[in-house]
Motif scaffolding. Structure first.
Motif, PDB file in Angstrom:
ATOM      1  N   ASP A 256       5.989   8.091   5.699  1.00 22.92           N
ATOM      2  CA  ASP A 256       6.027   7.774   4.400  1.00 22.92           C
ATOM      3  C   ASP A 256       7.174   8.118   3.719  1.00 22.92           C
ATOM      4  O   ASP A 256       7.855   7.604   2.829  1.00 22.92           O
ATOM      5  N   ASP A 257       7.872   9.118   4.393  1.00 27.53           N
ATOM      6  CA  ASP A 257       9.309   9.506   3.851  1.00 27.53           C
ATOM      7  C   ASP A 257       9.283   9.917   2.070  1.00 27.53           C
ATOM      8  O   ASP A 257       9.901   9.487   1.521  1.00 27.53           O
ATOM      9  N   VAL A 288      -4.198  13.763   0.794  1.00 28.11           N
ATOM     10  CA  VAL A 288      -5.708  13.991   0.800  1.00 28.11           C
ATOM     11  C   VAL A 288      -6.473  13.021   0.192  1.00 28.11           C
ATOM     12  O   VAL A 288      -7.458  12.245   0.750  1.00 28.11           O
ATOM     13  N   GLY A 289      -5.853  12.260  -0.971  1.00 26.12           N
ATOM     14  CA  GLY A 289      -6.695  11.479  -1.735  1.00 26.12           C
ATOM     15  C   GLY A 289      -6.221  10.094  -1.028  1.00 26.12           C
ATOM     16  O   GLY A 289      -7.236   9.391  -0.886  1.00 26.12           O
ATOM     17  N   ARG A 290      -5.245   9.746  -0.415  1.00 24.71           N
ATOM     18  CA  ARG A 290      -5.242   8.523   0.493  1.00 24.71           C
ATOM     19  C   ARG A 290      -6.266   8.650   1.695  1.00 24.71           C
ATOM     20  O   ARG A 290      -6.721   7.459   2.117  1.00 24.71           O
ATOM     21  N   ALA A 291      -6.264   9.831   2.196  1.00 27.99           N
ATOM     22  CA  ALA A 291      -7.170   9.905   3.512  1.00 27.99           C
ATOM     23  C   ALA A 291      -8.780   9.747   2.701  1.00 27.99           C
ATOM     24  O   ALA A 291      -9.613   9.129   3.544  1.00 27.99           O
ATOM     25  N   LYS A 308       1.382   3.971  -0.696  1.00 28.97           N
ATOM     26  CA  LYS A 308       2.525   5.161  -0.254  1.00 28.97           C
ATOM     27  C   LYS A 308       2.458   6.381  -1.035  1.00 28.97           C
ATOM     28  O   LYS A 308       2.327   6.296  -2.383  1.00 28.97           O
ATOM     29  N   ILE A 309       2.650   7.402  -0.454  1.00 30.81           N
ATOM     30  CA  ILE A 309       2.676   8.678  -0.993  1.00 30.81           C
ATOM     31  C   ILE A 309       3.842   8.613  -2.026  1.00 30.81           C
ATOM     32  O   ILE A 309       3.612   9.199  -3.184  1.00 30.81           O
ATOM     33  N   ARG A 315       4.528   7.573  -9.900  1.00 30.41           N
ATOM     34  CA  ARG A 315       3.805   7.094 -10.838  1.00 30.41           C
ATOM     35  C   ARG A 315       2.943   8.292 -11.487  1.00 30.41           C
ATOM     36  O   ARG A 315       2.898   8.417 -12.634  1.00 30.41           O
ATOM     37  N   ALA A 316       2.706   9.320 -10.717  1.00 35.99           N
ATOM     38  CA  ALA A 316       2.225  10.479 -11.209  1.00 35.99           C
ATOM     39  C   ALA A 316       3.088  11.288 -11.982  1.00 35.99           C
ATOM     40  O   ALA A 316       2.683  12.008 -13.005  1.00 35.99           O
ATOM     41  N   LEU A 317       4.293  11.400 -11.566  1.00 35.50           N
ATOM     42  CA  LEU A 317       5.399  12.298 -12.299  1.00 35.50           C
ATOM     43  C   LEU A 317       6.388  11.374 -12.957  1.00 35.50           C
ATOM     44  O   LEU A 317       7.344  11.991 -13.076  1.00 35.50           O
TER      45      LEU A 317
END
Length: 326
Positions: A256-257, A288-291, A308-309, A315-317
């Protein structure tokens, strides 16, 4: 010392060479393997001791509570009936919770069987089974107002289609895409919360407790988005499945880089240690959320892209970094 020369075998030129059709066929059938015999040990001494001990404790509590109620009836009839009503309500609530948890576990097992059936359908191209699967998915999601019209369209389209891949792809694009956006928002909210708590609270064990609680809440909400309401036992079972998935795929996805996408080279020099730890914890929460999405999502990714992480973190930050979300 013997000379190391090639060893040659001379064939008799007069020997007849057999025709390929006359050669005996080779049997490639696998050899029979020994079947493992299941253990017949049962509970064992430790299991029986725990069972009898739990029975004694439960009997002691039940008898003690019964004596307590009888004593209250002897003291005051009104008080005894009041406490008896409270006890009956408590027992009814406990049985209701148990029944609800059993229904939740049954629903989760049904979703697991549905995912296995979808994998089989994608390989066998069974059209009637695909239509039946879409009907079952509609029974789950058509109860939600924002998905009702989409599910009705998919039910009508499935009747006129004979391509299982096309039917499942359309369902993924119109129904699963809406659920994916909701699940991604939950991950973004959890990652933002974990990053903020880690950066602002200087006590490490509080950070760990906050991150653990946030991750459990996020997993439970993602499970509710894809499969319906869950309780404590269902959430614990889902957490166990997500943990197994993370162990199988790796806790950190290097492909994911996310470090390179979120942490610019010049930005790293301006981050404090606590803020950097917050970013790492947020990235782990997003992982963890993507899993959890991959565990709970009934359909495999076909036309939709796995989140993608790096995108989730941006988006979160938003507002912390000088990058706009994709």
């Amino acid at each position: 010392m013997r000379d190391k020369k090639p060893f040659t075998v001379e064939l008799d030129e007069t020997a007849p060479i057999p025709h390929p059709a006359e050669v005996d066929q080779i049997n490639d059938a696998p050899l029979p393997t020994a079947k493992s015999v299941p253990s017949e040990r049962g509970l064992g001494l430790f299991g029986w001791a725990i069972s009898f001990g739990a029975s004694l404790v439960f009997a002691y509590l039940a008898i003690g509570f019964w004596d307590f109620l009888v004593a209250q009836f002897a003291r005051n009839t009104l008080l005894g009936w009041t406490l008896g009503g409270i006890a009956a309500t408590f027992v009814a609530l406990i049985f209701t919770m148990i029944i609800r948890e059993l229904l939740v576990i049954a629903r989760m097992k049904n979703m697991e069987r549905l995912r296995r059936r979808i994998d089989i359908v994608l390989s066998t191209q069974d059209v009637p089974e695909t239509r039946h699967i879409i009907s079952e998915l509609n029974c789950i999601y058509a109860r939600r107002k924002h998905l009702k019209s989409n599910c009705q369209n998919q039910a009508q389209t499935a009747k006129d289609s004979v391509d299982p891949n096309a039917m499942l792809s359309r369902y993924e694009g119109e129904v699963m895409a809406v659920l994916d956006k909701q699940a991604q928002k939950e991950i973004e909210r959890a990652a933002r919360q974990v990053a903020t708590v880690t950066a602002m609270v200087p006590i490490p064990w509080i950070d760990m407790l906050a991150a653990f609680g946030t991750n459990i809440t996020m997993i439970r909400r993602i499970g509710e988005i894809y499969g319906g309401r869950s309780g404590p036992i269902g959430s614990w079972r889902l957490l166990r499945s997500v943990s197994s998935h993370l162990m199988a795929t790796g806790a950190l996805a290097v492909g994911d880089d996310w470090l390179g996408s979120v942490f610019g080279g010049s930005l790293l020099s301006r981050l404090s240690r606590r803020f950097g730890e917050g970013m790492v914890n947020a990235a782990l929460t997003a992982r963890v959320g993507r899993a959890a999405i991959e565990v709970c999502r009934p359909l495999p990714y076909q036309i939709q892209k796995r989140p993608k992480i790096s995108v989730i973190l941006r988006r979160a930050l938003t507002g912390i970094f000088d990058k706009s979300p994709d």
